[in-house]
Design a protein around this motif. Sequence first.
Motif, PDB file in Angstrom:
ATOM      1  N   ALA A 172       0.961  -1.055   0.118  1.00 52.07           N
ATOM      2  CA  ALA A 172       0.071   0.150  -0.013  1.00 52.07           C
ATOM      3  C   ALA A 172       1.021   1.143  -0.019  1.00 52.07           C
ATOM      4  CB  ALA A 172      -0.904   0.153   1.268  1.00 52.07           C
ATOM      5  N   ASN A 173       0.664   2.254  -0.838  1.00 51.79           N
ATOM      6  CA  ASN A 173       1.177   3.519  -0.891  1.00 51.79           C
ATOM      7  C   ASN A 173       0.355   4.642  -0.630  1.00 51.79           C
ATOM      8  OD1 ASN A 173      -0.052   3.351  -3.547  1.00 51.79           O
ATOM      9  ND2 ASN A 173       1.099   5.329  -4.040  1.00 51.79           N
ATOM     10  N   ILE A 174      -0.995   4.343  -0.133  1.00 53.37           N
ATOM     11  CA  ILE A 174      -1.787   5.299   0.318  1.00 53.37           C
ATOM     12  C   ILE A 174      -2.545   4.746   1.536  1.00 53.37           C
ATOM     13  CG2 ILE A 174      -3.691   6.732  -0.049  1.00 53.37           C
ATOM     14  CD1 ILE A 174      -3.191   6.457  -2.985  1.00 53.37           C
ATOM     15  N   VAL A 175      -2.710   5.591   2.802  1.00 56.96           N
ATOM     16  CA  VAL A 175      -3.525   5.160   3.796  1.00 56.96           C
ATOM     17  C   VAL A 175      -4.494   6.164   4.122  1.00 56.96           C
ATOM     18  CG1 VAL A 175      -3.589   4.695   6.494  1.00 56.96           C
ATOM     19  CG2 VAL A 175      -1.645   3.966   4.879  1.00 56.96           C
ATOM     20  N   VAL A 176      -5.618   5.882   4.072  1.00 59.10           N
ATOM     21  CA  VAL A 176      -6.872   6.966   4.155  1.00 59.10           C
ATOM     22  C   VAL A 176      -7.739   6.592   5.632  1.00 59.10           C
ATOM     23  CG1 VAL A 176      -8.866   7.721   3.033  1.00 59.10           C
ATOM     24  CG2 VAL A 176      -6.955   7.085   1.782  1.00 59.10           C
ATOM     25  N   ARG A 177      -7.830   7.754   6.090  1.00 56.50           N
ATOM     26  CA  ARG A 177      -8.671   7.420   7.358  1.00 56.50           C
ATOM     27  C   ARG A 177     -10.049   7.778   7.194  1.00 56.50           C
ATOM     28  NH1 ARG A 177     -10.724  10.333  11.379  1.00 56.50           N
ATOM     29  NH2 ARG A 177      -9.691  12.136  10.889  1.00 56.50           N
ATOM     30  N   GLU A 178     -11.086   6.752   7.305  1.00 57.64           N
ATOM     31  CA  GLU A 178     -12.355   6.810   7.141  1.00 57.64           C
ATOM     32  C   GLU A 178     -13.137   6.578   8.529  1.00 57.64           C
ATOM     33  OE1 GLU A 178     -13.954   4.825   3.852  1.00 57.64           O
ATOM     34  OE2 GLU A 178     -12.619   5.621   2.306  1.00 57.64           O
ATOM     35  N   GLY A 179     -13.271   7.806   9.172  1.00 59.95           N
ATOM     36  CA  GLY A 179     -13.920   7.652  10.574  1.00 59.95           C
ATOM     37  C   GLY A 179     -12.799   7.005  11.627  1.00 59.95           C
ATOM     38  N   ASP A 180     -12.890   5.603  12.127  1.00 62.71           N
ATOM     39  CA  ASP A 180     -11.935   5.355  12.956  1.00 62.71           C
ATOM     40  C   ASP A 180     -11.277   4.229  12.254  1.00 62.71           C
ATOM     41  OD1 ASP A 180     -12.725   6.787  15.010  1.00 62.71           O
ATOM     42  OD2 ASP A 180     -14.133   5.500  15.783  1.00 62.71           O
ATOM     43  N   VAL A 181     -11.470   3.907  10.970  1.00 63.50           N
ATOM     44  CA  VAL A 181     -10.799   2.960   9.970  1.00 63.50           C
ATOM     45  C   VAL A 181      -9.585   3.375   8.966  1.00 63.50           C
ATOM     46  CG1 VAL A 181     -11.334   1.187   8.425  1.00 63.50           C
ATOM     47  CG2 VAL A 181     -13.161   1.726  10.166  1.00 63.50           C
ATOM     48  N   LEU A 182      -8.702   2.620   9.074  1.00 67.02           N
ATOM     49  CA  LEU A 182      -7.491   3.207   8.121  1.00 67.02           C
ATOM     50  C   LEU A 182      -7.449   2.213   6.899  1.00 67.02           C
ATOM     51  CD1 LEU A 182      -4.543   3.744  10.616  1.00 67.02           C
ATOM     52  CD2 LEU A 182      -6.346   5.294   9.758  1.00 67.02           C
ATOM     53  N   ILE A 183      -7.634   2.667   5.853  1.00 75.80           N
ATOM     54  CA  ILE A 183      -7.873   1.793   4.533  1.00 75.80           C
ATOM     55  C   ILE A 183      -6.643   1.850   3.725  1.00 75.80           C
ATOM     56  CG2 ILE A 183      -8.934   1.121   2.647  1.00 75.80           C
ATOM     57  CD1 ILE A 183     -11.440   2.453   4.185  1.00 75.80           C
ATOM     58  N   GLY A 184      -5.964   0.736   3.296  1.00 74.64           N
ATOM     59  CA  GLY A 184      -4.840   0.907   2.341  1.00 74.64           C
ATOM     60  C   GLY A 184      -5.155   0.809   1.065  1.00 74.64           C
ATOM     61  N   HIS A 185      -4.812   1.640   0.295  1.00 77.24           N
ATOM     62  CA  HIS A 185      -4.953   1.785  -1.133  1.00 77.24           C
ATOM     63  C   HIS A 185      -3.485   1.673  -2.049  1.00 77.24           C
ATOM     64  CE1 HIS A 185      -9.072   3.193  -0.825  1.00 77.24           C
ATOM     65  NE2 HIS A 185      -8.736   3.756   0.264  1.00 77.24           N
ATOM     66  N   ASN A 186      -3.457   1.253  -3.248  1.00 78.28           N
ATOM     67  CA  ASN A 186      -2.287   1.321  -4.180  1.00 78.28           C
ATOM     68  C   ASN A 186      -2.305   1.828  -5.318  1.00 78.28           C
ATOM     69  OD1 ASN A 186      -0.087   0.454  -5.991  1.00 78.28           O
ATOM     70  ND2 ASN A 186       0.638  -0.742  -4.264  1.00 78.28           N
ATOM     71  N   SER A 187      -1.813   3.103  -5.679  1.00 73.64           N
ATOM     72  CA  SER A 187      -2.007   3.920  -6.734  1.00 73.64           C
ATOM     73  C   SER A 187      -0.684   3.922  -7.428  1.00 73.64           C
ATOM     74  CB  SER A 187      -2.200   5.430  -6.277  1.00 73.64           C
ATOM     75  OG  SER A 187      -1.401   6.027  -5.568  1.00 73.64           O
ATOM     76  N   ASP A 188       0.344   3.197  -6.988  1.00 73.25           N
ATOM     77  CA  ASP A 188       1.564   3.028  -7.716  1.00 73.25           C
ATOM     78  C   ASP A 188       1.315   2.197  -9.099  1.00 73.25           C
ATOM     79  OD1 ASP A 188       3.322   4.255  -6.187  1.00 73.25           O
ATOM     80  OD2 ASP A 188       3.868   2.439  -4.962  1.00 73.25           O
ATOM     81  N   ALA A 189       0.525   1.464  -9.111  1.00 73.68           N
ATOM     82  CA  ALA A 189       0.292   0.541 -10.391  1.00 73.68           C
ATOM     83  C   ALA A 189      -0.411   1.450 -11.557  1.00 73.68           C
ATOM     84  CB  ALA A 189      -0.753  -0.775 -10.216  1.00 73.68           C
ATOM     85  N   PRO A 190      -1.342   1.899 -11.438  1.00 72.83           N
ATOM     86  CA  PRO A 190      -2.153   3.076 -12.277  1.00 72.83           C
ATOM     87  C   PRO A 190      -1.050   4.236 -12.560  1.00 72.83           C
ATOM     88  CG  PRO A 190      -3.354   3.018 -10.435  1.00 72.83           C
ATOM     89  CD  PRO A 190      -2.613   2.036 -10.051  1.00 72.83           C
ATOM     90  N   GLY A 191      -0.502   4.588 -11.804  1.00 74.47           N
ATOM     91  CA  GLY A 191       0.389   5.700 -11.842  1.00 74.47           C
ATOM     92  C   GLY A 191       1.474   5.469 -12.820  1.00 74.47           C
ATOM     93  N   PHE A 192       2.000   4.282 -12.442  1.00 71.26           N
ATOM     94  CA  PHE A 192       3.131   3.724 -13.516  1.00 71.26           C
ATOM     95  C   PHE A 192       2.735   3.528 -14.854  1.00 71.26           C
ATOM     96  CE2 PHE A 192       5.196  -0.087 -15.486  1.00 71.26           C
ATOM     97  CZ  PHE A 192       6.584   0.498 -15.169  1.00 71.26           C
TER      98      PHE A 192
END
Length: 283
Positions: A88-108
Amino acid sequence: MTAPYAEVIGDPIAQSKSPLIHKFWLDRLGLSGDYARRLVAPADLAAYLTERRGDPAWRGCNVTIPHKQLVLPLIDRLDPLAERIGAANIVVREGDVLIGHNSDAPGFLEPLKPWLAERHLLRTARIIGTGGAARAIAHALWDEGFTLVFIARDSAKAELLANEFDRSHAHVGPLSALAEPLTFDWGDTDERLDLVVNATSLGMTGQPPLAIDFSNVPPGAIVYDAVYAPLETPLLAAARERGHPVVDGLRMLVGQARIAFEHFFGATPPADADADLRALLTA
């Protein structure tokens, strides 16, 4: 009310241009918010996330070397792409939850779209490295029909990564071999798409350059360096001198940053400002 903010975390982190990118877009869109870099050592990663989880103004963070895999057990869940890639190269906080995303693949993939739109009899990518960026790049290229060759100092890690794919189209080679002259007839490359990707920190400011003899690079291959500090790495300079098409790490950085910005600030970056942004980043 405190303005929302996001960060980029890593070790080292002083070289990161992410704050320039996000602040540029915030300013262009007239949005209230901030974006900063934060040095976080691996031993401090858990404490950092615990502290930020309780800050209502913190929207999340970009994650760079060496945390893209270390962060996984410390967050609550992954989106499907990040879960498949295992980084994961992005961590987003939604309420009390931390969610991991990956934008490296589409960005590449973004700067490769003109080549990917063409038809080829064979597509082969030589990926140098086995870290989080290499994993994202490998999955992105696999989905585009590439045979993969993983080149790494640690052959065991390369084998583990290659095992995630069909081994008839995923191979492993030693990093040391890149520096040795290769006697090989590459044949006709007109209907092939060859790609050489540096997904390590070699060539980054303060790091040794990637040792490579260009007899190991197929004629006409695209040479893509994920390093963006310096922008013109020794690898790209040598490739350009030999007539290879090159893609610098700034293209990947901006591509993945677009996705992160939307997660953090809920707005789409202005596409018509790309030239001004690149001028800022290369000044």
